[in-house]
Design a protein around this motif. Structure first.
Motif, PDB file in Angstrom:
ATOM      1  N   SER A  88       0.831  -1.207   0.000  1.00  0.00           N
ATOM      2  CA  SER A  88       0.000   0.000   0.000  1.00  0.00           C
ATOM      3  C   SER A  88       0.864   1.254   0.000  1.00  0.00           C
ATOM      4  O   SER A  88       0.563   2.228  -0.709  1.00  0.00           O
ATOM      5  CB  SER A  88      -0.926   0.021   1.210  1.00  0.00           C
ATOM      6  OG  SER A  88      -1.847  -1.037   1.137  1.00  0.00           O
TER       7      SER A  88
ATOM      8  N   ASP B 137      -5.246  -1.251  -5.209  1.00  0.00           N
ATOM      9  CA  ASP B 137      -4.627  -1.800  -4.005  1.00  0.00           C
ATOM     10  C   ASP B 137      -5.457  -2.958  -3.462  1.00  0.00           C
ATOM     11  O   ASP B 137      -6.526  -2.746  -2.896  1.00  0.00           O
ATOM     12  CB  ASP B 137      -4.478  -0.698  -2.949  1.00  0.00           C
ATOM     13  CG  ASP B 137      -3.554  -1.119  -1.820  1.00  0.00           C
ATOM     14  OD1 ASP B 137      -2.955  -2.208  -1.903  1.00  0.00           O
ATOM     15  OD2 ASP B 137      -3.416  -0.346  -0.844  1.00  0.00           O
ATOM     16  N   GLU B 138      -4.993  -4.157  -3.667  1.00  0.00           N
ATOM     17  CA  GLU B 138      -5.687  -5.385  -3.258  1.00  0.00           C
ATOM     18  C   GLU B 138      -7.159  -5.372  -3.683  1.00  0.00           C
ATOM     19  O   GLU B 138      -8.064  -5.563  -2.858  1.00  0.00           O
ATOM     20  CB  GLU B 138      -5.566  -5.606  -1.747  1.00  0.00           C
ATOM     21  CG  GLU B 138      -4.105  -5.636  -1.298  1.00  0.00           C
ATOM     22  CD  GLU B 138      -3.802  -6.749  -0.312  1.00  0.00           C
ATOM     23  OE1 GLU B 138      -4.424  -7.828  -0.424  1.00  0.00           O
ATOM     24  OE2 GLU B 138      -2.936  -6.538   0.548  1.00  0.00           O
TER      25      GLU B 138
HETATM   26 MG    MG Z   1      -2.026  -2.864   2.010  1.00  0.00          MG
END
Ligand code: MG
Ligand code: ADP
Length: 226
Positions: free
Chosen positions: A50, A172-173
């Motif tokens: 992140s 992000d993910e």
């Molecule tokens: Mg993360």
């Protein structure tokens, strides 16, 4: 046109102060992405994914190092220039979708255009309809987010990220809150959009199983790219 350098990170360091403790999140990261790349950053929880994406997205600033977007040093920009760069050139997709619950699908996707300004109502509508079609949700334009499945919500978020026609999409993910079948479908959709439109993708995941079709994989461990 691919082969053109879009993003470059040189020796990026970032630590977070938590009480008296200094936690290193990135410890000298080098990264280079070309226009049209589809790149996965894979690493365990806490490895710095992140933080890395936030650096590339100009959401956070490194302690040291250099970040270039299209050859332009990002760290020399003031806050206004940075948010302009973010709004115009970068689309964001998050793990938890981050849709506005009281806005329907159409209005959620339209929002970045309203913020960016400079589009008339008809242009905005065309852009939104195009993005809706791209993610296969045209019939769902009047639905509220909580009337949709997780996979559909993430497709709305992808459409929202694309509506400004960014040069780079950061995710992000994006699949961490989805079951594995849906997760694969989301990756396939992003790959398909990348192939058809040439927009550059950088996405993060902790899930090795998703890497089947992704050629460009970066591994991060303890804030260093392996
Ligand atoms: Mg993360
Ligand atoms: P990942 O996304 O791979 O899980 P992160 O980039 O979120 O990793 O975190 C990397 C390291 O930095 C971790 O040790 C995490 O605890 C720490 N960290 C991240 N953000 C913060 C923050 N805002 N404050 C303090 N520590 C943080």
């Amino acid at each position: 046109m691919s082969g053109e350098k879009l993003i470059e990170l040189r020796s990026v360091h970032k630590s977070y102060q938590l009480g008296k403790m200094l936690t290193p999140a990135l410890r000298g990261v080098h990264l280079s992405l070309n226009k049209g790349d589809f790149t996965a950053v894979i690493g365990a929880s806490g490895s710095g994914k992140s933080t890395l994406l936030n650096m590339v997205g100009c959401i956070d600033t490194p302690d040291s190092g250099e970040i270039y977007i299209q050859g332009r040093s990002v760290l020399s920009l003031d806050d206004n220039e940075k948010s302009e760069l973010r709004n115009q050139k970068i689309g964001f997709i998050f793990q938890t979708f981050n849709l506005i619950p009281v806005l329907n699908v159409f209005d959620n996707i339209e929002l970045p255009l309203t913020i960016q300004k400079g589009f008339d109502k008809r242009q905005q509508r065309e852009r939104v309809l195009e993005a809706l079609e791209r993610v296969g949700l045209s019939e769902f334009r009047n639905h509220l987010p909580d009337q949709l499945s997780g996979g559909q919500r993430q497709r709305v978020a992808i459409a929202r990220a694309l509506v400004t026609r960014p040069i780079l999409v950061l995710a992000d993910e994006p699949t961490a809150n989805l079951d594995s079948v849906t997760a694969h479908k989301i990756i396939d959709l992003m790959l398909d959009i990348n192939e058809r439109t040439g927009v550059t993708f950088l996405f993060s995941t902790h899930d090795e199983k998703l890497m089947g079709r992704v050629k460009n994989v970066i591994r991060i461990q303890d804030g260093v790219i392996a």
